[in-house]
Design an enzyme around this catalytic site. Structure first.
Site, PDB file in Angstrom:
ATOM      1  N   ARG A  35      -8.155  10.722  -7.776  1.00  0.00           N
ATOM      2  CA  ARG A  35      -9.292   9.947  -7.270  1.00  0.00           C
ATOM      3  C   ARG A  35     -10.555  10.796  -7.180  1.00  0.00           C
ATOM      4  NH1 ARG A  35      -8.748   7.486  -1.583  1.00  0.00           N
ATOM      5  NH2 ARG A  35     -11.014   7.445  -1.682  1.00  0.00           N
ATOM      6  N   LYS A  46       0.871  -1.185   0.000  1.00  0.00           N
ATOM      7  CA  LYS A  46       0.000   0.000   0.000  1.00  0.00           C
ATOM      8  C   LYS A  46       0.903   1.228   0.000  1.00  0.00           C
ATOM      9  CE  LYS A  46      -4.031   2.130   2.096  1.00  0.00           C
ATOM     10  NZ  LYS A  46      -3.608   3.476   1.690  1.00  0.00           N
TER      11      LYS A  46
END
EC number: 6.5.1.1
Length: 588
Positions: A270, A250
């Site tokens: 995003r 991550k």
């Protein structure tokens, strides 16, 4: 369609905070539209077009003040004084228009189409004389509408409509107006892949329900990225996924969509904001790396030290965002690697309904790794020891932890969804929450003593998806450097509200209300029952909510997130339950 109908609806909406009532008003308004429907939806959103098109009127409050001075023959200084008093440029426009009775007797009523077309003309004008052209266009609208019309038009122009509804509520209204609630989930999924409410509204009204439901990823149209749930141990994750899982690093970077069609490349954040112009090095490398006619990739853009290869934290990439000058220099000083972990479209084929394992196989065979593009590191394992070792290596390599990906046959790419197909595992903070949370700022408290002259603390909130509201969860006063602390009033200046914003649910009265706009990452000691905070009020305990104990700012401003992307009330509830479960196990 007359714009006065829009104004009347907005006036009704300003008198309620109940989502059902807001939705009913919108349904009635939407049904009144004809060929104006697409324009109407954008104006209800307070926009001119979908976010990814990046279309703005480029009129600041200062320019509006100048235009109001011209049309009313009131000195700019006097208009500015009214602005200082009211604090809202839309209210200023309304007051001045009402006082001067500016409306022309020869003009016909404003229409939705005329307003939208005029604002689009403002946005697209450029070159010498563009400022005058924008002012002239505004003056025309001021002379054509009522004072109330002008107030809402002015707020749309400056991006501050704030009528108390989000895209989620508008989508609900569109479904009720032109479809059926039983298709809500499918239509929401379509919106997550094609976030253009105006387009979806038109298609549904035309009866094209099936084509809407079948919408998938489209090259050059950003989608809402898939999200992960959270658990706090490897064992829990492996059990949840029945041992069928892969674990990927991550990375601590900026989520990035890469769209390529032939030789054209576009990048999106995003939040569906186009970032192509800020990363010329990535665009150039993408053209050289991927030899396909079309592809859509999902990954994390991470800055790194060009001398050591060490990964820099998320904050460093902010030096690239929004920058227009010296990009080549900054690209050399702060190079970027995009770690790719998914592919949702290739050469005309939608891969969103293809299982994760196959998508990863396609991704691995797509390109040869280089400095700008690498595959996210991963292992496929259900062995706790192996996964724990991999997790520790991820932390050592500068990552936040791991993301587990389901290897099941139904591990599809679900845009905008947070589900158990992806589960994140982050560093375990001893005696603290086991994950950071992202909260939206809704208020501020003036500082005292050493903090005099700035904000001493901020009021933070979670997002309640069901009610489309923001519920307070803590007061934050720790974790700020002096520089950050004294810059807070400037950072929040354009979002200050004279009144409590309609979508904020709070029993606490801050010194300054702040319209939900800015998201920040925090860590805390634990989640506790609170008699004053409204997060999950009445759900865990009667007449009480949940709060974060000892919250601390991590230093990370989540500029890549919209307020609706912040940690949800439901997530806080789940974290509280998990916390209680862990404490019970430790005691036993």
């Amino acid at each position: 369609m007359k714009f006065s109908l829009v104004t009347d609806a907005f006036e009704k909406m300003s008198k309620t905070t109940k989502r059902t009532e807001l939705t009913e008003i919108l349904v009635e308004l939407l049904k009144s539209a004809d060929e104006d429907l697409q324009s109407l939806v954008y104006l209800i959103e307070g926009k001119l077009a979908p976010d990814y098109q990046g279309i703005e009127t480029q009129m600041s409050d200062k320019l509006i003040i100048k235009a109001l001075s011209i049309v009313s023959n009131i000195p700019e200084e006097a208009v500015s004084e009214t602005y200082s008093k009211l604090g809202d440029i839309g209210s200023v426009a309304r007051e001045i228009a009402a006082k001067k009775n500016m409306r022309s007797l020869v003009n016909e009523d404003l229409t939705v189409k005329y307003v939208h077309d005029t604002l689009m003309r403002m946005a697209k004008t450029s070159g010498s004389g563009s400022t005058k052209a924008r002012i002239d266009a505004y003056v025309d609208l001021a002379l054509s509408g009522t004072p109330a019309d002008l107030m809402y038009i002015t707020r749309i122009i400056t991006g501050k409509l704030r009528i108390g509804v989000s895209d989620a509520t508008i989508l609900d209204a569109i479904i009720l107006a032109f479809s059926d609630e039983k298709y809500s989930e499918e239509i929401e999924n379509a919106y997550n892949f094609h976030p253009d409410l105006g387009y979806i509204a038109v298609q549904l009204r035309l009866g094209n329900l099936e084509s809407v439901i079948n919408m998938g990823p489209t090259p050059m149209v950003p989608f809402k990225v898939m999200l992960a749930e959270r658990l706090r141990s490897v064992d829990e994750i492996v059990q949840k996924m029945n041992g069928k899982c892969a674990f990927e690093y991550k990375y601590d970077g900026m989520r990035t969509e890469i769209h390529i069609v032939d030789e054209k490349v576009r990048l999106f954040s995003r939040g569906n904001e186009e970032t192509t112009g800020q990363f010329p090095d990535i665009v150039k490398s993408a053209k050289e790396t991927f030899h396909v006619s079309s592809v859509i990739l999902d990954g994390e853009a991470v800055p790194y030290n060009p001398e050591t290869g060490e990964l820099y934290p998320f904050q460093v990439i902010s030096q690239r965002r929004g920058r227009k000058y010296d990009l080549d220099k900054v690209s050399n000083e702060i190079p970027i690697t995009v770690f790719l972990f998914d592919i949702v479209y290739i050469n005309g084929k939608d891969l969103s309904k293809t299982p994760y394992a196959e998508r990863r196989r396609i991704l691995e065979g797509l390109f040869k790794e280089n400095d700008n593009f690498k595959l996210a590191k991963r292992i496929v394992s259900s062995d706790t020891g192996t996964i724990t070792k991999f997790f520790n290596q991820a932390i050592e390599d500068g990552c936040e932890g791991l993301v587990a990906k389901s290897m099941a046959d139904d591990s599809y790419y679900k845009a905008g969804a947070r589900g158990w197909l992806w589960i994140k595992l982050k560093r375990d903070y001893q005696a603290q929450l086991w994950d950071t949370i992202d909260l939206t700022v809704v208020g501020a408290f003036m500082g005292h003593g050493r903090r005099s002259g700035t904000y001493g603390a901020l009021l933070l909130a979670t997002y309640n998806e069901k009610n489309d509201t923001f519920e307070t969860v803590c007061k934050l006063g720790s974790g700020f450097t002096d520089d950050v602390l004294f810059s807070l009033p400037k950072r929040f200046a354009e979002f200050v509200s004279k009144e409590k914003p309609a979508r904020v649910v709070s029993t606490i009265e801050p010194d300054v209300w702040i319209y939900p706009s800015i998201v920040m990452e925090i860590i805390g000691a634990e989640i506790t029952i609170s008699p004053v905070h409204t997060c999950a009020f009445g759900i865990i305990e009667k007449d009480a909510g949940l709060s974060i104990r000892f919250p601390r700012f991590t230093g990370k401003w989540r500029d890549d997130k919209k307020p609706e992307d912040s940690t949800t009330t439901q997530e806080i509830i789940e974290m509280y339950k998990e916390q209680k479960k862990t404490l019970t196990e430790e005691k036993s």
